[in-house]
Design a protein around this motif. Sequence first.
Motif, PDB file in Angstrom:
ATOM      1  N   LYS A   8       0.863  -1.171   0.000  1.00  0.00           N
ATOM      2  CA  LYS A   8       0.000   0.000   0.000  1.00  0.00           C
ATOM      3  C   LYS A   8       0.906   1.229   0.000  1.00  0.00           C
ATOM      4  N   TYR A   9       0.677   2.144  -0.939  1.00  0.00           N
ATOM      5  CA  TYR A   9       1.488   3.349  -0.972  1.00  0.00           C
ATOM      6  C   TYR A   9       0.717   4.495  -1.621  1.00  0.00           C
ATOM      7  N   GLU A  10       1.218   5.687  -1.426  1.00  0.00           N
ATOM      8  CA  GLU A  10       0.622   6.905  -1.974  1.00  0.00           C
ATOM      9  C   GLU A  10       1.429   7.356  -3.191  1.00  0.00           C
ATOM     10  N   GLN A  11       0.735   7.924  -4.161  1.00  0.00           N
ATOM     11  CA  GLN A  11       1.391   8.437  -5.352  1.00  0.00           C
ATOM     12  C   GLN A  11       0.763   9.778  -5.706  1.00  0.00           C
ATOM     13  N   SER A  12       1.575  10.818  -5.766  1.00  0.00           N
ATOM     14  CA  SER A  12       1.099  12.140  -6.172  1.00  0.00           C
ATOM     15  C   SER A  12       1.515  12.388  -7.614  1.00  0.00           C
ATOM     16  N   LEU A  13       0.611  12.951  -8.398  1.00  0.00           N
ATOM     17  CA  LEU A  13       0.895  13.302  -9.781  1.00  0.00           C
ATOM     18  C   LEU A  13       0.429  14.723 -10.039  1.00  0.00           C
ATOM     19  N   GLN A  14       1.188  15.447 -10.848  1.00  0.00           N
ATOM     20  CA  GLN A  14       0.768  16.776 -11.259  1.00  0.00           C
ATOM     21  C   GLN A  14      -0.089  16.655 -12.513  1.00  0.00           C
ATOM     22  N   THR A  30      -7.347   4.238  -5.183  1.00  0.00           N
ATOM     23  CA  THR A  30      -8.265   5.179  -4.540  1.00  0.00           C
ATOM     24  C   THR A  30      -7.775   6.586  -4.841  1.00  0.00           C
ATOM     25  N   CYS A  31      -8.667   7.406  -5.356  1.00  0.00           N
ATOM     26  CA  CYS A  31      -8.328   8.792  -5.667  1.00  0.00           C
ATOM     27  C   CYS A  31      -8.664   9.643  -4.448  1.00  0.00           C
ATOM     28  N   ARG A  32      -7.639  10.090  -3.736  1.00  0.00           N
ATOM     29  CA  ARG A  32      -7.825  10.893  -2.520  1.00  0.00           C
ATOM     30  C   ARG A  32      -8.113  12.360  -2.836  1.00  0.00           C
ATOM     31  N   LYS A  33      -7.546  12.836  -3.963  1.00  0.00           N
ATOM     32  CA  LYS A  33      -7.718  14.239  -4.352  1.00  0.00           C
ATOM     33  C   LYS A  33      -7.528  14.333  -5.854  1.00  0.00           C
ATOM     34  N   GLY A  34      -8.349  15.114  -6.526  1.00  0.00           N
ATOM     35  CA  GLY A  34      -8.196  15.343  -7.959  1.00  0.00           C
ATOM     36  C   GLY A  34      -8.931  14.316  -8.801  1.00  0.00           C
ATOM     37  N   ASP A  35      -8.591  14.292 -10.091  1.00  0.00           N
ATOM     38  CA  ASP A  35      -9.228  13.401 -11.064  1.00  0.00           C
ATOM     39  C   ASP A  35      -8.144  12.708 -11.884  1.00  0.00           C
ATOM     40  N   ALA A  36      -8.352  11.430 -12.180  1.00  0.00           N
ATOM     41  CA  ALA A  36      -7.365  10.655 -12.933  1.00  0.00           C
ATOM     42  C   ALA A  36      -8.049   9.816 -13.998  1.00  0.00           C
ATOM     43  N   TRP A  37      -7.373   9.651 -15.100  1.00  0.00           N
ATOM     44  CA  TRP A  37      -7.833   8.797 -16.194  1.00  0.00           C
ATOM     45  C   TRP A  37      -6.991   7.534 -16.144  1.00  0.00           C
ATOM     46  N   ILE A  38      -7.657   6.389 -16.042  1.00  0.00           N
ATOM     47  CA  ILE A  38      -6.970   5.098 -15.930  1.00  0.00           C
ATOM     48  C   ILE A  38      -7.239   4.291 -17.199  1.00  0.00           C
ATOM     49  N   THR A  39      -6.182   3.777 -17.795  1.00  0.00           N
ATOM     50  CA  THR A  39      -6.293   2.926 -18.977  1.00  0.00           C
ATOM     51  C   THR A  39      -5.563   1.623 -18.699  1.00  0.00           C
ATOM     52  N   GLU A  40      -6.269   0.500 -18.902  1.00  0.00           N
ATOM     53  CA  GLU A  40      -5.643  -0.812 -18.723  1.00  0.00           C
ATOM     54  C   GLU A  40      -5.266  -1.388 -20.082  1.00  0.00           C
ATOM     55  N   ALA A  41      -4.323  -2.319 -20.080  1.00  0.00           N
ATOM     56  CA  ALA A  41      -3.830  -2.936 -21.316  1.00  0.00           C
ATOM     57  C   ALA A  41      -4.951  -3.615 -22.108  1.00  0.00           C
ATOM     58  N   ASN A  42      -5.985  -4.081 -21.414  1.00  0.00           N
ATOM     59  CA  ASN A  42      -7.083  -4.772 -22.092  1.00  0.00           C
ATOM     60  C   ASN A  42      -8.108  -3.807 -22.698  1.00  0.00           C
ATOM     61  N   GLY A  43      -7.820  -2.504 -22.648  1.00  0.00           N
ATOM     62  CA  GLY A  43      -8.688  -1.523 -23.298  1.00  0.00           C
ATOM     63  C   GLY A  43      -9.688  -0.838 -22.389  1.00  0.00           C
ATOM     64  N   ILE A  44      -9.721  -1.179 -21.118  1.00  0.00           N
ATOM     65  CA  ILE A  44     -10.651  -0.539 -20.188  1.00  0.00           C
ATOM     66  C   ILE A  44     -10.153   0.868 -19.875  1.00  0.00           C
ATOM     67  N   ASP A  45     -11.043   1.848 -20.002  1.00  0.00           N
ATOM     68  CA  ASP A  45     -10.755   3.245 -19.636  1.00  0.00           C
ATOM     69  C   ASP A  45     -11.763   3.677 -18.589  1.00  0.00           C
ATOM     70  N   ILE A  46     -11.295   4.395 -17.586  1.00  0.00           N
ATOM     71  CA  ILE A  46     -12.185   4.887 -16.540  1.00  0.00           C
ATOM     72  C   ILE A  46     -11.647   6.217 -16.023  1.00  0.00           C
ATOM     73  N   ILE A  47     -12.564   7.112 -15.702  1.00  0.00           N
ATOM     74  CA  ILE A  47     -12.209   8.367 -15.050  1.00  0.00           C
ATOM     75  C   ILE A  47     -12.498   8.186 -13.569  1.00  0.00           C
ATOM     76  N   LEU A  48     -11.497   8.434 -12.750  1.00  0.00           N
ATOM     77  CA  LEU A  48     -11.624   8.277 -11.305  1.00  0.00           C
ATOM     78  C   LEU A  48     -11.645   9.662 -10.673  1.00  0.00           C
ATOM     79  N   LEU A  49     -12.713   9.962  -9.945  1.00  0.00           N
ATOM     80  CA  LEU A  49     -12.888  11.259  -9.292  1.00  0.00           C
ATOM     81  C   LEU A  49     -12.509  11.157  -7.813  1.00  0.00           C
ATOM     82  N   VAL A  70      -3.276  15.272  -8.523  1.00  0.00           N
ATOM     83  CA  VAL A  70      -3.980  14.124  -7.960  1.00  0.00           C
ATOM     84  C   VAL A  70      -3.134  13.446  -6.883  1.00  0.00           C
ATOM     85  N   GLN A  71      -3.827  12.922  -5.885  1.00  0.00           N
ATOM     86  CA  GLN A  71      -3.219  12.116  -4.822  1.00  0.00           C
ATOM     87  C   GLN A  71      -3.907  10.760  -4.856  1.00  0.00           C
ATOM     88  N   LEU A  72      -3.141   9.709  -5.127  1.00  0.00           N
ATOM     89  CA  LEU A  72      -3.692   8.362  -5.250  1.00  0.00           C
ATOM     90  C   LEU A  72      -3.153   7.459  -4.151  1.00  0.00           C
TER      91      LEU A  72
END
Length: 104
Positions: A8-14, A30-49, A70-72
């Motif tokens: 388990k770890y935290e990752q901050s991205l600008q 888990t998106c703690r702050k901000g919004d992130a776009w996640i794309t998996e190799a199998n083609g799944i795309d999701i916006i995480l708020l 974003v803080q993940l």
Amino acid sequence: MFNKNFIKYEQSLQRNQLYALHSNQCVCITCRKGDAWITEANGIDIILLTNEQYQTQCNGLVIIEALSDVQLQLQTIPTRRTWLARMGNATQKRLRYLFHAAPH
């Protein structure tokens, strides 16, 4: 039997920053702050708020793009090992040989 070695770890991205995640286990993002776009190799795309969670497929490449600062929180999920994975390598090789050598 569960794999108890989860991480388990935290990752901050600008904003607009990319993060590549390679894992052979499922990962709960888990998106703690901000919004992130996640794309998996199998083609799944999701916006995480903010305050949303997403569980990835259990292997492969995941690309995360920060749509804002974003803080993940990333945590691998303990997975059950299959009966074949619990066997030693020698036993696995013998079983594979038997299955491939058997008349079809």
